[in-house]
Design a protein around this motif. Structure first.
Motif, PDB file in Angstrom:
ATOM      1  N   GLY A  74       0.792  -1.216   0.000  1.00 22.02           N
ATOM      2  CA  GLY A  74       0.000   0.000   0.000  1.00 22.02           C
ATOM      3  C   GLY A  74       0.830   1.275   0.000  1.00 22.02           C
ATOM      4  N   GLN A  75       2.118   1.158  -0.244  1.00 23.73           N
ATOM      5  CA  GLN A  75       3.010   2.323  -0.285  1.00 23.73           C
ATOM      6  C   GLN A  75       3.192   2.728  -1.741  1.00 23.73           C
ATOM      7  OE1 GLN A  75       6.466   0.707   1.554  1.00 23.73           O
ATOM      8  NE2 GLN A  75       5.703   1.010   3.634  1.00 23.73           N
ATOM      9  N   ILE A  76       2.491   3.762  -2.133  1.00 20.26           N
ATOM     10  CA  ILE A  76       2.496   4.177  -3.531  1.00 20.26           C
ATOM     11  C   ILE A  76       3.730   5.019  -3.865  1.00 20.26           C
ATOM     12  CG2 ILE A  76       1.197   5.413  -5.306  1.00 20.26           C
ATOM     13  CD1 ILE A  76      -0.141   2.847  -4.302  1.00 20.26           C
ATOM     14  N   SER A  77       4.148   5.890  -2.975  1.00 23.46           N
ATOM     15  CA  SER A  77       5.238   6.819  -3.260  1.00 23.46           C
ATOM     16  C   SER A  77       6.553   6.126  -3.626  1.00 23.46           C
ATOM     17  CB  SER A  77       5.444   7.774  -2.080  1.00 23.46           C
ATOM     18  OG  SER A  77       6.472   8.681  -2.352  1.00 23.46           O
ATOM     19  N   PRO A  78       7.033   5.129  -2.860  1.00 22.92           N
ATOM     20  CA  PRO A  78       8.275   4.458  -3.260  1.00 22.92           C
ATOM     21  C   PRO A  78       8.145   3.738  -4.605  1.00 22.92           C
ATOM     22  CG  PRO A  78       7.795   3.981  -0.967  1.00 22.92           C
ATOM     23  CD  PRO A  78       6.594   4.679  -1.535  1.00 22.92           C
ATOM     24  N   ALA A  79       6.966   3.201  -4.887  1.00 18.26           N
ATOM     25  CA  ALA A  79       6.759   2.520  -6.169  1.00 18.26           C
ATOM     26  C   ALA A  79       6.826   3.516  -7.317  1.00 18.26           C
ATOM     27  CB  ALA A  79       5.413   1.799  -6.164  1.00 18.26           C
ATOM     28  N   ILE A  80       6.257   4.676  -7.123  1.00 26.36           N
ATOM     29  CA  ILE A  80       6.301   5.713  -8.155  1.00 26.36           C
ATOM     30  C   ILE A  80       7.733   6.193  -8.357  1.00 26.36           C
ATOM     31  CG2 ILE A  80       5.585   8.079  -8.706  1.00 26.36           C
ATOM     32  CD1 ILE A  80       2.870   7.373  -7.437  1.00 26.36           C
ATOM     33  N   GLN A  81       8.492   6.298  -7.271  1.00 26.19           N
ATOM     34  CA  GLN A  81       9.897   6.675  -7.398  1.00 26.19           C
ATOM     35  C   GLN A  81      10.664   5.655  -8.237  1.00 26.19           C
ATOM     36  OE1 GLN A  81      11.502   7.194  -3.476  1.00 26.19           O
ATOM     37  NE2 GLN A  81      10.746   9.294  -3.285  1.00 26.19           N
ATOM     38  N   GLN A  82      10.443   4.377  -7.992  1.00 18.41           N
ATOM     39  CA  GLN A  82      11.116   3.333  -8.775  1.00 18.41           C
ATOM     40  C   GLN A  82      10.735   3.432 -10.248  1.00 18.41           C
ATOM     41  OE1 GLN A  82      13.455   1.064  -8.052  1.00 18.41           O
ATOM     42  NE2 GLN A  82      13.605   1.822  -5.975  1.00 18.41           N
ATOM     43  N   MET A  83       9.464   3.692 -10.512  1.00 22.11           N
ATOM     44  CA  MET A  83       9.018   3.850 -11.901  1.00 22.11           C
ATOM     45  C   MET A  83       9.672   5.063 -12.557  1.00 22.11           C
ATOM     46  SD  MET A  83       5.040   2.851 -11.984  1.00 22.11           S
ATOM     47  CE  MET A  83       4.437   2.243 -10.431  1.00 22.11           C
ATOM     48  N   MET A  84       9.839   6.132 -11.793  1.00 22.84           N
ATOM     49  CA  MET A  84      10.489   7.324 -12.337  1.00 22.84           C
ATOM     50  C   MET A  84      11.956   7.056 -12.654  1.00 22.84           C
ATOM     51  SD  MET A  84       8.450   9.743 -12.929  1.00 22.84           S
ATOM     52  CE  MET A  84       9.702  10.964 -13.253  1.00 22.84           C
ATOM     53  N   TYR A  85      12.627   6.243 -11.841  1.00 23.16           N
ATOM     54  CA  TYR A  85      14.010   5.871 -12.130  1.00 23.16           C
ATOM     55  C   TYR A  85      14.089   5.120 -13.460  1.00 23.16           C
ATOM     56  CZ  TYR A  85      14.930   6.935  -7.172  1.00 23.16           C
ATOM     57  OH  TYR A  85      15.035   7.546  -5.950  1.00 23.16           O
ATOM     58  N   ILE A  86      13.142   4.213 -13.671  1.00 21.61           N
ATOM     59  CA  ILE A  86      13.112   3.456 -14.919  1.00 21.61           C
ATOM     60  C   ILE A  86      12.833   4.375 -16.102  1.00 21.61           C
ATOM     61  CG2 ILE A  86      11.846   1.666 -16.189  1.00 21.61           C
ATOM     62  CD1 ILE A  86      11.524   0.246 -13.421  1.00 21.61           C
ATOM     63  N   VAL A  87      11.912   5.318 -15.925  1.00 23.59           N
ATOM     64  CA  VAL A  87      11.602   6.272 -16.996  1.00 23.59           C
ATOM     65  C   VAL A  87      12.819   7.134 -17.313  1.00 23.59           C
ATOM     66  CG1 VAL A  87      10.231   8.342 -17.540  1.00 23.59           C
ATOM     67  CG2 VAL A  87       9.118   6.309 -16.612  1.00 23.59           C
ATOM     68  N   CYS A  88      13.518   7.599 -16.294  1.00 21.99           N
ATOM     69  CA  CYS A  88      14.719   8.416 -16.522  1.00 21.99           C
ATOM     70  C   CYS A  88      15.794   7.622 -17.260  1.00 21.99           C
ATOM     71  CB  CYS A  88      15.262   8.954 -15.204  1.00 21.99           C
ATOM     72  SG  CYS A  88      14.235  10.238 -14.485  1.00 21.99           S
ATOM     73  N   ALA A  89      15.946   6.356 -16.902  1.00 20.77           N
ATOM     74  CA  ALA A  89      16.917   5.503 -17.601  1.00 20.77           C
ATOM     75  C   ALA A  89      16.496   5.299 -19.049  1.00 20.77           C
ATOM     76  CB  ALA A  89      17.054   4.159 -16.890  1.00 20.77           C
ATOM     77  N   PHE A  90      15.194   5.115 -19.284  1.00 26.26           N
ATOM     78  CA  PHE A  90      14.709   4.954 -20.659  1.00 26.26           C
ATOM     79  C   PHE A  90      14.960   6.203 -21.480  1.00 26.26           C
ATOM     80  CE2 PHE A  90      11.431   5.822 -23.787  1.00 26.26           C
ATOM     81  CZ  PHE A  90      11.644   4.765 -24.663  1.00 26.26           C
ATOM     82  N   VAL A  91      14.662   7.359 -20.905  1.00 28.09           N
ATOM     83  CA  VAL A  91      14.867   8.619 -21.628  1.00 28.09           C
ATOM     84  C   VAL A  91      16.346   8.810 -21.954  1.00 28.09           C
ATOM     85  CG1 VAL A  91      14.688  11.136 -21.450  1.00 28.09           C
ATOM     86  CG2 VAL A  91      12.782   9.705 -20.742  1.00 28.09           C
ATOM     87  N   GLY A  92      17.222   8.503 -21.025  1.00 32.61           N
ATOM     88  CA  GLY A  92      18.660   8.606 -21.278  1.00 32.61           C
ATOM     89  C   GLY A  92      19.112   7.676 -22.387  1.00 32.61           C
ATOM     90  N   ALA A  93      18.653   6.426 -22.354  1.00 27.60           N
ATOM     91  CA  ALA A  93      19.027   5.459 -23.392  1.00 27.60           C
ATOM     92  C   ALA A  93      18.459   5.878 -24.743  1.00 27.60           C
ATOM     93  CB  ALA A  93      18.536   4.066 -23.016  1.00 27.60           C
ATOM     94  N   HIS A  94      17.241   6.366 -24.739  1.00 26.39           N
ATOM     95  CA  HIS A  94      16.616   6.798 -25.995  1.00 26.39           C
ATOM     96  C   HIS A  94      17.317   8.026 -26.574  1.00 26.39           C
ATOM     97  CE1 HIS A  94      13.536   7.069 -29.016  1.00 26.39           C
ATOM     98  NE2 HIS A  94      13.400   8.351 -28.728  1.00 26.39           N
ATOM     99  N   MET A  95      17.661   8.959 -25.714  1.00 31.54           N
ATOM    100  CA  MET A  95      18.375  10.149 -26.199  1.00 31.54           C
ATOM    101  C   MET A  95      19.761   9.785 -26.715  1.00 31.54           C
ATOM    102  SD  MET A  95      17.223  13.271 -23.729  1.00 31.54           S
ATOM    103  CE  MET A  95      18.188  14.439 -24.651  1.00 31.54           C
ATOM    104  N   GLY A  96      20.431   8.827 -26.089  1.00 28.24           N
ATOM    105  CA  GLY A  96      21.718   8.364 -26.591  1.00 28.24           C
ATOM    106  C   GLY A  96      21.571   7.736 -27.966  1.00 28.24           C
TER     107      GLY A  96
END
Length: 110
Positions: A74-96
């Motif tokens: 039931g802890q939404i905030s840490p899960a959203i943080q993990q998803m944001m880390y994945i999104v940031c990694a995707f954006v970095g890989a895509h921009m590369g």
């Protein structure tokens, strides 16, 4: 909150650097083996994108497991943080990958 943004930036730049560095080294290898580097670099940039994301977020399935655990608890905030880390990694890989495509095509996107 500052460490969250620092981790986001770190994931972005690690993924970006893995794509850029791996592709550039593949281009150097192509030159050494007397092959045209453009096609090799474009192929490697696409193939290495997912591995760049994996390297940036930790290289294991633990971040995905953390999302599952936090949602179940039931802890939404840490899960959203993990998803944001994945999104940031995707954006970095895509921009590369996009930068490599732009370099290999001489700036022409069409």
């Amino acid at each position: 909150m500052a460490s969250f943004w620092a981790k986001c930036l770190l994931d972005f730049f690690v993924a970006f650097g893995v794509v850029l560095g791996g592709t550039m080294l593949a281009g150097i290898c192509s030159v050494i083996t007397l092959e045209p580097p453009v096609h090799k670099m474009l192929n490697i940039a696409e193939q290495i994108k997912i591995w760049a994301m994996v390297a940036a977020i930790g290289g294991t399935i633990d971040p995905i497991r953390a999302i599952e655990t936090h949602f179940q608890d039931g802890q939404i905030s840490p899960a959203i943080q993990q998803m944001m880390y994945i999104v940031c990694a995707f954006v970095g890989a895509h921009m590369g990958t996009t930068l490599i495509q732009w370099i290999c095509r001489g700036g022409n996107t069409g």
